[in-house]
Enzyme design. Structure first.
Site, mmCIF file in Angstrom:
data_model
loop_
_atom_site.group_PDB
_atom_site.id
_atom_site.type_symbol
_atom_site.label_atom_id
_atom_site.label_comp_id
_atom_site.label_asym_id
_atom_site.label_seq_id
_atom_site.Cartn_x
_atom_site.Cartn_y
_atom_site.Cartn_z
ATOM 1 N N GLU A 113 3.667 2.251 1.699
ATOM 2 C CA GLU A 113 3.290 3.343 2.595
ATOM 3 C C GLU A 113 3.696 3.060 4.040
ATOM 4 O OE1 GLU A 113 -0.467 5.563 0.635
ATOM 5 O OE2 GLU A 113 -0.830 3.462 1.121
ATOM 6 N N GLU A 133 -2.014 1.352 -6.661
ATOM 7 C CA GLU A 133 -3.428 1.606 -6.421
ATOM 8 C C GLU A 133 -4.216 2.027 -7.656
ATOM 9 O OE1 GLU A 133 -1.532 1.910 -2.388
ATOM 10 O OE2 GLU A 133 -0.998 2.438 -4.440
#
Length: 259
Positions: A113, A133
């Site tokens: 990210e 995640e």
């Protein structure tokens, strides 16, 4: 001419109008805890405040970009989120200066990210991206779900987001996520060359180009983050999110309870 500055977890260096920001927690695979997030936000503020710095480069020490969120710190209640600026003080920040990610080794979870928040990515052939995640009971709310489907084919983005599988740099380059591939150990060198070619150009023109290109998408990005946060807030606050972090810290398989 170079000028160096250091904190316990972030190093910075000025090289002829280029500002290199290095995440320096190699023993933790440059995972981001609260202190590192604050140090990165400070470094970005410095970059933005100095007109003589034309381009920024974000990289990691010890042959690793970043393993993302420090899950051990997260399990202890330490969040690497800066209000209004997102993960690591970068993922939701408005940065007017061009920023290049120089990626070696792992760029996982929040590491991917952070790279997605940069304008360009230079990666070594042995680099690995991935939004892992879901394996820990959480989701990638700092750009993984918003930016990744815009940078690579939609179906490939969904595959990565839903499986948590990794994306090797060579495959990422084929999809257009990576601007350039280098041999291992050479990502920062090539990023400096790319930054130098940008820094030679007119600063007002550089700023205008980035502003126009980014503001063309700004409203859709902002709306996407707002809508996303409404959906994901219960997930991030769930028992399973804590279980995922504790399981990682305790080196065991998580026991999901869907709550």
């Amino acid at each position: 001419m170079t000028k160096d500055s250091n904190t316990p977890t972030v190093r910075t260096e000025e090289i002829d109008g280029i500002f290199v920001i290095t995440i320096d927690r190699p023993k933790a695979r440059n995972a981001i805890d609260g202190a590192t997030a604050r140090a990165l936000a400070t470094a970005v503020d410095y970059l933005e405040a100095h007109e003589d710095l034309r381009v920024g480069i974000l990289t990691g020490a010890g042959g690793v970009f970043s393993a993302g969120m420090d899950l051990k710190a997260f399990a202890a209640g330490d969040m690497p989120i800066i209000e209004g600026r997102g993960f690591a003080g970068i993922t939701r920040a408005k940065i007017s200066t061009p920023l290049i990610a120089a990626v070696e080794g792992y760029a996982l979870g929040g590491g991917t990210e952070m790279a997605l928040a940069c304008d360009m990515i230079v990666a070594a052939r042995n680099a690995t991206f991935g939004q892992t995640e879901v394996r820990y009971g959480i989701v990638p709310p700092e750009g993984g779900m918003v930016r990744l489907p815009e940078r690579i084919p939609h179906n490939i983005a969904l595959e990565l987001l839903l499986t948590g599988e990794s994306l090797p740099a060579e495959r990422a380059e084929r999809f257009g996520l990576v601007n350039e591939l280098t041999e291992p150990g050479q990502a920062l060198t090539r990023a400096l060359e790319l930054a130098s070619s940008i820094a030679l150009n007119a600063p007002l023109a550089i700023e205008a180009v980035k502003r126009v290109v980014n503001e063309r998408r700004a409203f859709s990005d902002q709306d996407a983050f707002v809508d996303q946060d409404l959906i994901t807030a219960p997930v991030l606050a769930s028992h399973d999110a804590q279980e995922g972090a504790h399981a990682f810290a305790e080196r065991r398989q998580p026991h999901w309870q869907r709550r």
